[in-house]
Design a protein around this motif. Structure first.
Motif, PDB file in Angstrom:
ATOM      1  N   ASN A 267      -8.207  -8.194   1.866  1.00 55.92           N
ATOM      2  CA  ASN A 267      -8.496  -6.646   1.583  1.00 55.92           C
ATOM      3  C   ASN A 267      -9.375  -6.030   2.786  1.00 55.92           C
ATOM      4  N   GLN A 268     -10.046  -6.624   3.686  1.00 56.58           N
ATOM      5  CA  GLN A 268     -10.741  -6.115   4.862  1.00 56.58           C
ATOM      6  C   GLN A 268      -9.758  -6.033   5.822  1.00 56.58           C
ATOM      7  N   VAL A 269      -8.778  -6.637   6.003  1.00 59.36           N
ATOM      8  CA  VAL A 269      -7.812  -6.371   7.127  1.00 59.36           C
ATOM      9  C   VAL A 269      -7.042  -5.061   6.662  1.00 59.36           C
ATOM     10  N   MET A 270      -6.712  -4.996   5.331  1.00 58.42           N
ATOM     11  CA  MET A 270      -6.053  -3.660   5.116  1.00 58.42           C
ATOM     12  C   MET A 270      -6.936  -2.418   5.147  1.00 58.42           C
ATOM     13  N   ASP A 271      -8.257  -2.520   5.159  1.00 55.86           N
ATOM     14  CA  ASP A 271      -9.100  -1.343   5.148  1.00 55.86           C
ATOM     15  C   ASP A 271      -9.012  -1.206   6.467  1.00 55.86           C
ATOM     16  N   PHE A 272      -9.204  -1.869   7.501  1.00 56.48           N
ATOM     17  CA  PHE A 272      -9.152  -1.641   8.684  1.00 56.48           C
ATOM     18  C   PHE A 272      -8.006  -0.910   9.268  1.00 56.48           C
ATOM     19  N   TYR A 273      -6.791  -1.341   8.844  1.00 53.38           N
ATOM     20  CA  TYR A 273      -5.656  -0.768   9.115  1.00 53.38           C
ATOM     21  C   TYR A 273      -5.686   0.609   8.437  1.00 53.38           C
ATOM     22  N   HIS A 274      -6.188   0.748   7.216  1.00 56.86           N
ATOM     23  CA  HIS A 274      -6.366   2.038   6.740  1.00 56.86           C
ATOM     24  C   HIS A 274      -6.944   3.088   7.630  1.00 56.86           C
ATOM     25  N   GLU A 275      -8.151   2.627   8.164  1.00 57.02           N
ATOM     26  CA  GLU A 275      -9.136   3.674   8.717  1.00 57.02           C
ATOM     27  C   GLU A 275      -8.357   3.868  10.228  1.00 57.02           C
ATOM     28  N   THR A 276      -7.568   2.914  10.681  1.00 55.15           N
ATOM     29  CA  THR A 276      -6.946   3.140  11.738  1.00 55.15           C
ATOM     30  C   THR A 276      -5.765   4.134  11.734  1.00 55.15           C
ATOM     31  N   LEU A 277      -5.160   4.112  10.925  1.00 55.41           N
ATOM     32  CA  LEU A 277      -4.211   5.060  10.488  1.00 55.41           C
ATOM     33  C   LEU A 277      -4.859   6.582  10.495  1.00 55.41           C
ATOM     34  N   LYS A 278      -5.755   6.727   9.771  1.00 57.58           N
ATOM     35  CA  LYS A 278      -6.657   8.059   9.618  1.00 57.58           C
ATOM     36  C   LYS A 278      -6.931   8.701  10.990  1.00 57.58           C
ATOM     37  N   GLN A 279      -7.239   7.792  11.909  1.00 58.51           N
ATOM     38  CA  GLN A 279      -7.431   8.183  13.456  1.00 58.51           C
ATOM     39  C   GLN A 279      -6.492   8.105  14.130  1.00 58.51           C
ATOM     40  N   SER A 280      -5.078   8.019  13.843  1.00 56.40           N
ATOM     41  CA  SER A 280      -3.940   7.698  14.888  1.00 56.40           C
ATOM     42  C   SER A 280      -3.008   8.963  14.863  1.00 56.40           C
ATOM     43  N   PRO A 281      -3.075   9.713  15.704  1.00 58.09           N
ATOM     44  CA  PRO A 281      -1.822  10.532  15.957  1.00 58.09           C
ATOM     45  C   PRO A 281      -0.475  10.029  15.798  1.00 58.09           C
ATOM     46  N   GLU A 282      -0.287   9.008  16.490  1.00 63.10           N
ATOM     47  CA  GLU A 282       1.072   8.447  16.241  1.00 63.10           C
ATOM     48  C   GLU A 282       1.324   8.049  15.148  1.00 63.10           C
ATOM     49  N   GLY A 283       0.407   7.291  14.080  1.00 68.29           N
ATOM     50  CA  GLY A 283       0.880   7.157  12.677  1.00 68.29           C
ATOM     51  C   GLY A 283       1.132   8.414  12.087  1.00 68.29           C
ATOM     52  N   LEU A 284       0.159   9.278  12.225  1.00 73.50           N
ATOM     53  CA  LEU A 284       0.344  10.556  11.322  1.00 73.50           C
ATOM     54  C   LEU A 284       1.521  11.423  11.816  1.00 73.50           C
ATOM     55  N   GLU A 285       2.090  11.344  13.012  1.00 78.30           N
ATOM     56  CA  GLU A 285       3.146  12.053  13.485  1.00 78.30           C
ATOM     57  C   GLU A 285       4.497  11.387  12.664  1.00 78.30           C
ATOM     58  N   TYR A 286       4.384  10.038  12.610  1.00 81.46           N
ATOM     59  CA  TYR A 286       5.433   9.225  11.880  1.00 81.46           C
ATOM     60  C   TYR A 286       5.466   9.488  10.625  1.00 81.46           C
ATOM     61  N   LEU A 287       4.461   9.687   9.694  1.00 83.48           N
ATOM     62  CA  LEU A 287       4.686  10.313   8.503  1.00 83.48           C
ATOM     63  C   LEU A 287       5.010  11.701   8.449  1.00 83.48           C
ATOM     64  N   GLU A 288       4.808  12.441   9.353  1.00 81.36           N
ATOM     65  CA  GLU A 288       5.201  13.957   9.006  1.00 81.36           C
ATOM     66  C   GLU A 288       6.691  13.883   9.360  1.00 81.36           C
ATOM     67  N   LYS A 289       7.183  13.077  10.464  1.00 78.78           N
ATOM     68  CA  LYS A 289       8.654  12.819  10.890  1.00 78.78           C
ATOM     69  C   LYS A 289       9.472  12.526   9.738  1.00 78.78           C
ATOM     70  N   ARG A 290       8.955  11.632   8.825  1.00 77.25           N
ATOM     71  CA  ARG A 290       9.531  11.161   7.661  1.00 77.25           C
ATOM     72  C   ARG A 290       9.349  11.971   6.475  1.00 77.25           C
ATOM     73  N   GLY A 291       8.789  13.210   6.466  1.00 76.02           N
ATOM     74  CA  GLY A 291       8.667  14.180   5.501  1.00 76.02           C
ATOM     75  C   GLY A 291       7.600  13.870   4.575  1.00 76.02           C
TER      76      GLY A 291
END
Length: 187
Positions: free
Chosen positions: A33-57
């Motif tokens: 659960n802690q690992v997933m919490d870390f990954y979750h916070e990482t995505l919210k601060q990642s332009p690369e991850g957010l751009e991927y979500l946008e690219k996928r609609g």
């Protein structure tokens, strides 16, 4: 000219997002659960991850979706936040992460370079993780879809399945397809 000495700030190791004092096998769930919490916070601060979500609609309700499903990003930074490998705590935590399937034998993250989508049980514990590689320049033969080792478990969007108000269920082949439906109002 004059040579000036530059005074550098001391290098400081970042705090670990994981409880590195956990040695009991019964606490593996807490670690996952802690690992997933870390990954979750990482995505919210990642332009690369957010751009991927946008690219996928997946942009209409992007942050709401990210928080609701605790989507994450494994961007290879977890290992930098752990105690050093040559320390007892670092060795133990890496062994536990390997047992859980988060780390591979070569000491790198199983989901490195992936958007990660957790699957929770009815009590809110992570029981499965799906990872989708998001990089544009991947080596030939790279697997785009990853799961935790072992049998698949859980139901994604369990709350919709459990809610008596849902009269219909949309069954999708992939979790990203399901997220697309969710973004367009099919909860």
């Amino acid at each position: 000219g004059e040579i000036k000495k530059i005074k550098r700030a001391p290098i400081r190791k970042l705090d670990s997002p994981l409880d590195t004092e956990m040695y009991k096998p019964v606490e593996n769930q807490v670690l996952l659960n802690q690992v997933m919490d870390f990954y979750h916070e990482t995505l919210k601060q990642s332009p690369e991850g957010l751009e991927y979500l946008e690219k996928r609609g997946l942009k209409n309700l992007e942050m709401e979706m990210i928080d609701h499903f605790k989507l994450g990003l494994a961007n290879r930074t977890l290992c930098y936040r752990l105690p050093a490998r040559n320390r007892q705590a670092g060795k133990k935590i890496r062994e536990k992460l390997q047992q859980l399937g988060i780390y591979r034998e070569k000491n790198h993250e199983h989901f490195a370079g992936c958007l990660v989508i957790p699957i929770y049980d009815e009590t809110g514990n992570v029981v499965e993780i799906y990872g989708r590689k998001i990089g544009a320049s991947l080596r030939k033969g790279t697997t785009f879809h990853l799961y935790l080792p072992g049998p698949h478990q859980g139901v994604w969007n369990f709350s919709a399945l459990a809610a008596a108000k849902c009269k219909e269920i949309i069954l999708c082949e992939a979790l990203i397809d399901a997220l697309t439906f969710w973004c367009y109002g099919f909860r």
